[in-house]
Design an enzyme around this catalytic site. Structure first.
Site, PDB file in Angstrom:
ATOM      1  N   GLU A   1      15.092  51.322 -18.904  1.00  0.00           N
ATOM      2  CA  GLU A   1      14.250  51.673 -17.756  1.00  0.00           C
ATOM      3  C   GLU A   1      13.754  50.374 -17.150  1.00  0.00           C
ATOM      4  O   GLU A   1      13.842  49.311 -17.764  1.00  0.00           O
ATOM      5  CB  GLU A   1      13.081  52.562 -18.191  1.00  0.00           C
ATOM      6  CG  GLU A   1      12.143  51.940 -19.222  1.00  0.00           C
ATOM      7  CD  GLU A   1      11.081  51.027 -18.631  1.00  0.00           C
ATOM      8  OE1 GLU A   1      10.667  51.265 -17.477  1.00  0.00           O
ATOM      9  OE2 GLU A   1      10.687  50.056 -19.296  1.00  0.00           O
TER      10      GLU A   1
ATOM     11  N   HIS B   1       8.533  53.456 -16.736  1.00  0.00           N
ATOM     12  CA  HIS B   1       7.313  53.232 -15.967  1.00  0.00           C
ATOM     13  C   HIS B   1       7.084  54.407 -15.013  1.00  0.00           C
ATOM     14  O   HIS B   1       8.025  54.964 -14.463  1.00  0.00           O
ATOM     15  CB  HIS B   1       7.408  51.937 -15.175  1.00  0.00           C
ATOM     16  CG  HIS B   1       7.259  50.711 -16.011  1.00  0.00           C
ATOM     17  ND1 HIS B   1       8.282  50.236 -16.804  1.00  0.00           N
ATOM     18  CD2 HIS B   1       6.210  49.865 -16.183  1.00  0.00           C
ATOM     19  CE1 HIS B   1       7.862  49.129 -17.426  1.00  0.00           C
ATOM     20  NE2 HIS B   1       6.614  48.897 -17.069  1.00  0.00           N
TER      21      HIS B   1
ATOM     22  N   SER C   1       7.739  48.605 -22.148  1.00  0.00           N
ATOM     23  CA  SER C   1       7.721  47.514 -21.171  1.00  0.00           C
ATOM     24  C   SER C   1       7.847  46.178 -21.895  1.00  0.00           C
ATOM     25  O   SER C   1       8.804  45.979 -22.645  1.00  0.00           O
ATOM     26  CB  SER C   1       6.452  47.600 -20.311  1.00  0.00           C
ATOM     27  OG  SER C   1       6.541  46.744 -19.190  1.00  0.00           O
TER      28      SER C   1
END
Length: 301
Positions: free
Chosen positions: A205, A275, A115
């Site tokens: 992602e 995630h 992330s």
């Protein structure tokens, strides 16, 4: 093409340092349970003081978070760095940052996260060091057993099973794997943190980005020319990326097909990383093979 320097494999008994380089810690129960997973595998875990510090949405002021990272990197006993969570903030601490200035010669160690931690992973990649795109300490506890075992297999030097996704066609290609969060990576374009993308397999992602925002980011990648020499693209999960209700929209799947499908490079989608669960660990900066006819991503460590 050369892969990056792999830090030495970890083994039970090694000391790992926990830092908070990005957003303020909120998920204390998940954090504690994830720490126990690491301890149950035999690792000594050192959590920095004031791990719950807050400065707005950040886990403390920039200089404090920068010092956490520097101290962990320079500690000769520390063999790996575990990040608490993502959110936002790691980019701020890399202003005027140099990994080489912390150690001379530079001594690599594993840094683990995803992330917002993309910034640190890509910065290390640009400095010539591999790291791990993998769950942070607020998400590891939600991973299935196979995903947790995969993380320890990677770090302890065991082979990794291929990941299976949806084949878009386009053949088979090998290149250096560069995983990231799409939003964070997009904001690194044309900055000193952006690494050389020639010959890489990008792995993207994202989470909670409406389809039009995914479209905007992919269009920026196209217009910037950053995709010109990319060899392939591996797409993970795009979690909670639905359009707001009652607003005309494409689906995120339609956006991905529209913006990437005519690049004439191998692409595999729906791979189990990102995630949400599962978030399969991926090494950063190692040789990988993307089979877009069979829908398989293989790691060649």
């Amino acid at each position: 093409m050369q892969s990056k320097i792999l830090p030495p494999s970890l083994q039970p008994g090694d000391l790992l340092r926990v830092i908070a380089p990005s957003g303020a810690l909120r998920e204390f129960e998940a954090f504690g349970r994830s720490l126990e997973i690491w301890r149950s595998h035999g690792y000594r875990i050192e959590v920095i003081p004031n791990i719950d510090e807050k400065w707005g949405y950040l886990a403390g002021k920039d200089e404090n978070r920068r010092q956490q990272l520097a101290a962990a990197w320079q500690d000769p006993e520390c063999r790996g760095i575990l990040c608490t969570r993502g959110g936002f903030g790691s980019t701020r601490i890399l202003e005027d940052w140099s990994w080489q200035s912390l150690n001379n010669p530079i001594i690599p160690k594993w840094l683990i996260g995803f992330s917002d931690i993309t910034t640190l992973l890509w910065s290390l990649y640009a400095a010539g060091i591999s790291s791990v795109h993998a769950p942070v300490l607020t998400t590891l506890v939600d991973e299935p057993d196979w995903s947790i075992q995969r993380l320890f297999d990677l770090l302890e030097g065991r082979p990794l099973a291929p990941l299976k996704g949806c084949a878009w066609g386009g053949g088979v290609v090998s290149g250096i794997l560069l995983p990231s969060n799409l939003t964070v990576a997009t904001h690194l374009l044309a900055t000193p943190i952006q690494p050389n993308l020639d010959g890489v397999i990008l792995a993207w992602e994202d989470v909670t980005e409406a389809p039009y925002r995914i479209d905007r980011m992919l269009t920026q990648w196209r217009l910037s020319g950053a995709l010109a020499k990319v060899r392939g693209i591996a797409l993970g999960s795009f979690t909670r990326c639905e359009a707001p209700p009652n607003i005309p929209s494409f689906s995120v799947e339609e956006v991905l097909r529209d913006r990437l499908g005519n690049l004439d490079i191998p692409i595999v989608s729906d791979l189990p990383f990102g995630h949400g669960s599962p978030n399969a660990a991926l090494p950063v900066g190692v040789l990988a093979t993307l089979d877009a006819d069979q829908g398989v991503l293989s790691i060649n460590m």
